[in-house]
Design a protein around this motif. Sequence first.
Motif, PDB file in Angstrom:
ATOM      1  N   UNK A   6       0.988  -1.220   0.072  1.00 47.56           N
ATOM      2  CA  UNK A   6      -0.052   0.070  -0.120  1.00 47.56           C
ATOM      3  C   UNK A   6       0.852   1.311  -0.206  1.00 47.56           C
ATOM      4  N   UNK A   7       0.477   2.034  -1.131  1.00 48.51           N
ATOM      5  CA  UNK A   7       1.457   3.454  -0.820  1.00 48.51           C
ATOM      6  C   UNK A   7       0.304   4.440  -0.850  1.00 48.51           C
ATOM      7  N   UNK A   8       0.421   5.153   0.516  1.00 49.19           N
ATOM      8  CA  UNK A   8      -0.259   6.148   0.731  1.00 49.19           C
ATOM      9  C   UNK A   8       0.235   7.520   0.311  1.00 49.19           C
ATOM     10  N   UNK A   9      -0.369   8.271  -0.674  1.00 50.30           N
ATOM     11  CA  UNK A   9       0.284   9.135  -1.565  1.00 50.30           C
ATOM     12  C   UNK A   9       0.724   8.888  -2.891  1.00 50.30           C
ATOM     13  N   UNK A  10       0.303   7.491  -3.375  1.00 49.99           N
ATOM     14  CA  UNK A  10       0.938   6.889  -4.612  1.00 49.99           C
ATOM     15  C   UNK A  10       0.557   7.470  -5.882  1.00 49.99           C
ATOM     16  N   UNK A  18       7.418   5.052  -6.598  1.00 55.21           N
ATOM     17  CA  UNK A  18       7.593   3.908  -5.525  1.00 55.21           C
ATOM     18  C   UNK A  18       6.814   2.664  -5.834  1.00 55.21           C
ATOM     19  N   UNK A  19       5.407   3.141  -6.180  1.00 55.03           N
ATOM     20  CA  UNK A  19       4.264   2.121  -6.642  1.00 55.03           C
ATOM     21  C   UNK A  19       4.683   1.510  -7.726  1.00 55.03           C
ATOM     22  N   UNK A  20       5.252   2.235  -8.824  1.00 56.06           N
ATOM     23  CA  UNK A  20       5.633   1.436 -10.017  1.00 56.06           C
ATOM     24  C   UNK A  20       6.801   0.534  -9.839  1.00 56.06           C
ATOM     25  N   UNK A  21       7.674   0.932  -9.148  1.00 57.46           N
ATOM     26  CA  UNK A  21       8.893   0.100  -8.711  1.00 57.46           C
ATOM     27  C   UNK A  21       8.400  -1.467  -8.138  1.00 57.46           C
ATOM     28  N   UNK A  70       4.072   8.979   2.625  1.00 63.95           N
ATOM     29  CA  UNK A  70       4.971  10.207   2.088  1.00 63.95           C
ATOM     30  C   UNK A  70       4.543  11.639   2.684  1.00 63.95           C
ATOM     31  N   UNK A  71       3.442  11.386   3.611  1.00 59.63           N
ATOM     32  CA  UNK A  71       2.846  12.639   4.018  1.00 59.63           C
ATOM     33  C   UNK A  71       3.747  13.468   4.944  1.00 59.63           C
ATOM     34  N   UNK A  72       3.391  14.918   4.731  1.00 56.09           N
ATOM     35  CA  UNK A  72       4.126  15.599   5.713  1.00 56.09           C
ATOM     36  C   UNK A  72       2.906  16.188   6.793  1.00 56.09           C
ATOM     37  N   UNK A  73       2.013  15.721   6.819  1.00 57.28           N
ATOM     38  CA  UNK A  73       0.686  16.066   7.756  1.00 57.28           C
ATOM     39  C   UNK A  73       0.712  15.241   8.722  1.00 57.28           C
ATOM     40  N   UNK A  74       1.302  15.110   9.977  1.00 57.96           N
ATOM     41  CA  UNK A  74       1.441  14.353  10.904  1.00 57.96           C
ATOM     42  C   UNK A  74       0.007  13.550  11.350  1.00 57.96           C
ATOM     43  N   UNK A  91       6.949  -1.307   7.204  1.00 57.30           N
ATOM     44  CA  UNK A  91       6.224   0.238   6.825  1.00 57.30           C
ATOM     45  C   UNK A  91       7.772   1.064   6.479  1.00 57.30           C
ATOM     46  N   UNK A  92       7.419   1.973   5.422  1.00 59.34           N
ATOM     47  CA  UNK A  92       8.812   2.862   5.123  1.00 59.34           C
ATOM     48  C   UNK A  92       8.011   4.338   5.227  1.00 59.34           C
ATOM     49  N   UNK A  93       8.438   5.222   5.955  1.00 57.03           N
ATOM     50  CA  UNK A  93       8.114   6.812   5.985  1.00 57.03           C
ATOM     51  C   UNK A  93       9.176   7.541   5.378  1.00 57.03           C
TER      52      UNK A  93
END
Length: 328
Positions: A6-10, A18-21, A70-74, A91-93
């Motif tokens: 799952x890519x949040x902001x994909x 990232x999603x394509x890779x 990838x969000x910058x909204x905490x 997970x990766x942030x």
Amino acid sequence: MSDRVLVLGGTGWVGRRVAAAWLDRGARVTVSGRGGRTAPEGAELVVLDRAEPDAYRTFAGTDWDEIVDVSSVPAHVAHAASALGDRAAHATYISSVSVYADASTPGADEDAGLVEPLGEDDPDDYARAKVAGEQAAVGLGARVAIVRPGLIVGPGDPTDRFGYWPARFAAAGAEPVLVPEAAELRAQVIDVDDLVSFVVASGARGFDGVVDAVGHSHPLADVLTVARETAGHTGEMHAAPTDWLERHGVAFWSGPRSLPLWLPADVPGFAARSGAAYRAAGGGIRPLSETVDRVLADERARGVARSRAAGLERAEELALIDALRPGR
């Protein structure tokens, strides 16, 4: 069975790559977005508003091998961690090197101090928001990687910063170009596809740690030279002192009426961070010349003379060059 990712902001620039890779690795990929942009071919798109209390209802009961945020909204990161974290193996942030409090020490690494995290009632601040996002991201999965990129560059870059230079040199041809006096200044970038390759490979192996994903630090003058030679510029370069540029309303780093990548002299560590941990963890760094080649090809496709989100308009630049000439 293939990985479930799952890519949040994909649907944005980095998240989409990232999603394509992950798709290229044979994963089953779902991406989320607010709508208006498509998903990479082969990925499932879920349109959602991350501010809504039931934003993640579609994912109820789904287990994930990897979640990337990838969000910058905490608050969005915290909400995702609460709703999805107990169902993710890893997970990766994707954070930023902007989180560091001190930009005066060249060679600093991941142990350097951070700015204070953004509080709920504080005014928006990107660096502090990313720190708060990192803190929330700890709950995104059983194992979590925090990746802090430097300036991300490459084809498709929506910020227009790095691409300004090869595009401007190409557009100018035999005409003059304005540059900052850069004897002591440095630049440090990470190619978007080097970053993406690391994010996906480290996610696949369950890397658990913090790394500054940065390329080699180069003298800014060398970066400008590579951009100029790649673009085939044959005109003059007019170097302006920092105080002169400031007096004439030219901004540092990014945005309208700026000279992108140009930094104040009092932050010598910002573009000279250690990338040792990133390289030790398997991060790749392609040659600067290769990145510039890729960026210039993209800039030519988009139009080297177009108006941009960062840099000087050509008319502004020519007026400044005229004002810089002796006797003016």
